[in-house]
Design a protein around this motif. Structure first.
Motif, short mmCIF file in Angstrom:
data_model
loop_
_atom_site.label_atom_id
_atom_site.label_comp_id
_atom_site.label_asym_id
_atom_site.label_seq_id
_atom_site.Cartn_x
_atom_site.Cartn_y
_atom_site.Cartn_z
N GLY A 1 0.75 -1.24 -0.12
CA GLY A 1 0.05 -0.18 0.02
C GLY A 1 0.90 1.16 0.00
O GLY A 1 0.21 2.33 -0.04
N LYS A 2 2.21 1.19 0.14
CA LYS A 2 2.97 2.38 0.11
C LYS A 2 3.38 2.64 -1.37
O LYS A 2 3.40 1.83 -2.03
N THR A 3 3.53 3.93 -1.51
CA THR A 3 3.79 4.56 -2.92
C THR A 3 5.37 4.95 -3.23
O THR A 3 5.77 5.11 -4.15
N ASP A 4 6.01 4.80 -1.89
CA ASP A 4 7.17 5.35 -1.91
C ASP A 4 8.54 4.24 -1.58
O ASP A 4 9.64 4.46 -1.28
N VAL A 5 8.04 3.14 -2.09
CA VAL A 5 8.95 1.88 -1.76
C VAL A 5 9.99 2.03 -2.82
O VAL A 5 10.01 2.15 -3.99
N SER A 6 11.43 2.00 -2.36
CA SER A 6 12.43 2.27 -3.28
C SER A 6 12.91 1.15 -3.90
O SER A 6 12.48 0.10 -3.47
N LEU A 7 13.72 1.15 -5.03
CA LEU A 7 14.23 0.03 -5.83
C LEU A 7 14.98 -0.80 -4.84
O LEU A 7 15.21 -2.27 -4.72
N GLU A 8 15.78 -0.12 -3.76
CA GLU A 8 16.68 -0.75 -2.62
C GLU A 8 15.72 -1.81 -1.67
O GLU A 8 16.13 -2.92 -1.56
N THR A 9 14.73 -1.32 -1.60
CA THR A 9 13.71 -2.00 -0.52
C THR A 9 13.12 -3.10 -1.30
O THR A 9 12.93 -4.03 -0.99
N LEU A 10 12.80 -2.93 -2.87
CA LEU A 10 12.14 -3.88 -3.43
C LEU A 10 13.31 -5.02 -3.59
O LEU A 10 12.77 -6.45 -3.69
N ASN A 11 14.39 -4.70 -4.04
CA ASN A 11 15.41 -5.53 -4.12
C ASN A 11 15.84 -6.63 -2.94
O ASN A 11 15.91 -7.81 -2.82
N TYR A 12 15.78 -5.99 -1.56
CA TYR A 12 15.83 -6.62 -0.57
C TYR A 12 14.56 -7.57 -0.04
O TYR A 12 14.95 -8.65 0.14
N ILE A 13 13.52 -7.19 -0.30
CA ILE A 13 12.30 -8.05 -0.34
C ILE A 13 12.58 -9.36 -1.12
O ILE A 13 12.31 -10.46 -0.52
N HIS A 14 12.85 -9.05 -2.26
CA HIS A 14 13.03 -10.41 -3.24
C HIS A 14 14.04 -11.05 -3.00
O HIS A 14 14.26 -12.45 -3.34
N ALA A 15 15.38 -10.44 -2.90
CA ALA A 15 16.71 -11.12 -2.52
C ALA A 15 16.34 -12.21 -1.13
O ALA A 15 17.15 -13.14 -1.19
N HIS A 16 15.60 -11.75 -0.26
CA HIS A 16 15.40 -12.75 0.79
C HIS A 16 13.99 -13.43 0.65
O HIS A 16 14.12 -14.75 0.70
N LYS A 17 12.89 -12.80 0.44
CA LYS A 17 11.70 -13.65 0.38
C LYS A 17 11.73 -14.82 -1.07
O LYS A 17 11.12 -15.83 -0.62
N THR A 18 12.36 -14.52 -2.04
CA THR A 18 12.61 -15.49 -3.02
C THR A 18 13.74 -15.88 -3.25
O THR A 18 14.28 -17.27 -3.29
N GLY A 19 14.66 -15.11 -3.46
CA GLY A 19 16.17 -15.54 -3.49
C GLY A 19 16.93 -16.08 -2.57
O GLY A 19 17.75 -16.95 -3.07
N ALA A 20 16.57 -16.04 -1.40
CA ALA A 20 17.36 -16.76 -0.21
C ALA A 20 17.43 -18.09 -0.39
O ALA A 20 18.15 -18.96 -0.37
N LEU A 21 15.94 -18.57 -0.55
CA LEU A 21 15.81 -20.16 -0.75
C LEU A 21 16.41 -20.69 -2.12
O LEU A 21 17.03 -21.84 -1.99
N LEU A 22 16.12 -20.06 -3.04
CA LEU A 22 16.76 -20.31 -4.45
C LEU A 22 18.48 -20.42 -4.18
O LEU A 22 18.92 -21.44 -4.73
N GLU A 23 18.83 -19.47 -3.35
CA GLU A 23 20.36 -19.68 -3.39
C GLU A 23 20.75 -21.00 -2.47
O GLU A 23 21.80 -21.59 -2.71
N ALA A 24 19.93 -21.06 -1.40
CA ALA A 24 20.10 -22.10 -0.61
C ALA A 24 20.02 -23.53 -1.58
O ALA A 24 20.97 -24.55 -1.37
N CYS A 25 19.12 -23.67 -2.47
CA CYS A 25 18.99 -24.77 -3.20
C CYS A 25 20.35 -25.19 -4.09
O CYS A 25 20.79 -26.21 -3.86
N VAL A 26 20.78 -24.07 -4.44
CA VAL A 26 22.09 -24.14 -5.40
C VAL A 26 23.24 -24.55 -4.33
O VAL A 26 24.14 -25.45 -4.78
N VAL A 27 23.55 -23.62 -3.46
CA VAL A 27 24.71 -23.79 -2.47
C VAL A 27 24.87 -25.11 -1.67
O VAL A 27 25.48 -25.86 -1.62
#
Length: 308
Positions: A178-204
């Motif tokens: 609902g926020k309109t001022d979410v930065s690219l940095e915050t969006l990257n953080y969300i997805h690097a953790h919410k999606t990316g962390a588990l994908l990274e764990a799969c490979v590593v």
């Protein structure tokens, strides 16, 4: 995560048949998942766990684990318990994401979501049970792997699925709705953790089980982080462009929830370009492995060309 810079993309050899590879690996994973979770007393919780765990899907996360283990000189049998555990944790995240208190979705993988079938209470408990069972399964079912590698795998997966990984990303995602001022940095953080962390764990984790060197683990980690972010960018695009039938879940949920997405910041075409750049940089990390990396290279390409 820093987005990739423009660079060329070397394609995997045309002789590699990704569709056959994915089909064979998926079949083996389905068999392993089915046998990993029998129904015992109290039956309802096991039935609820199985309902979502065996609901289908691409099984990309466990396939990535098996592929990285083989790349590092291991075998699929060494990595299969961890591959199953990764799918259990991923399934937990889907069950909880779909709850009314979170994304409030009625469909997942073309079926009613867990809470629509079993109720909110059992769905929460089914997710909890899958998360805890995942670690028990790695600890008790992994064979022909040194104990130190098993322990390292459990620790890495614990970080990826906890407050410093998947759950932390989910928290920032919820707080950003609902926020309109979410930065690219915050969006990257969300997805690097919410999606990316588990994908990274799969490979590593697959490579850890095969006793890969620290240098190779770092290469594989960089590869996985980039394809993880690319995966999420494509997910954001598909939420806008695909139908419910294609997705197997409700389309357009991000817009309805007021979420900031990559297409909302960049537009669809720029989002596609950024995803392609990330995949190109990811593939460059695997050049040192030669033909052994063909499955991972092909999966990286598949991520940006998929339709669901």
């Amino acid at each position: 995560m820093v987005l990739a810079t423009e660079m060329g993309s070397s394609q995997p050899e045309s002789s590699f048949d990704l569709s056959t590879y994915l089909a064979k690996r998926k079949e083996a994973i389905e068999v392993a998942l089915d046998s990993a979770l029998p129904v015992i007393y109290p039956e309802k919780i096991y039935e609820a766990m199985r309902y979502s765990l065996l609901a289908g899907g691409k099984r990309l996360r466990p396939i990535l684990c098996l592929a990285s283990c083989e790349l590092a000189g291991g075998t699929t049998s060494m990595a299969m318990p961890t591959a199953c555990a990764l799918e259990m944790i991923h399934t937990m995240s889907l069950i909880h994401d779909d709850l009314p208190a979170m994304d409030n979705d009625d469909y997942r993988r073309g079926k009613l979501t867990n809470h629509k079938v079993y109720g909110d209470d059992i769905a929460i408990l089914a997710g909890d049970a899958l998360l805890t069972y995942a670690f028990e399964f790695i600890a008790t079912k992994t064979e022909n792997v040194p104990p130190q590698q098993v322990l390292q795998t459990i620790a890495h997966l614990g970080r990826a699925s906890g407050a410093g990984g998947l759950i932390g990303g989910q928290v920032v995602d919820v707080e950003s709705e609902g926020k309109t001022d979410v930065s690219l940095e915050t969006l990257n953080y969300i997805h690097a953790h919410k999606t990316g962390a588990l994908l990274e764990a799969c490979v590593v984790c697959g490579a850890i089980l095969a006793s890969a060197s620290e240098a190779d683990l770092q290469r594989l980690s960089r590869f996985a982080k980039n394809i993880g972010l690319a995966f999420q960018i494509i997910d954001d695009i598909l939420d806008i462009t695909a139908t419910q039938e294609e997705l197997g879940k409700t389309a357009g949920k991000d817009v309805q929830a007021g979420k900031v997405t990559f297409p909302s910041l960049w537009g669809i075409e720029e989002s596609r370009r950024q995803a392609s750049q990330l995949v190109a940089e990811a593939k460059a990390q695997l050049a040192v492995f030669g033909s052994k990396a063909l499955p991972l290279l092909a999966i990286a390409d598949f991520i940006t060309s998929r339709s669901n």
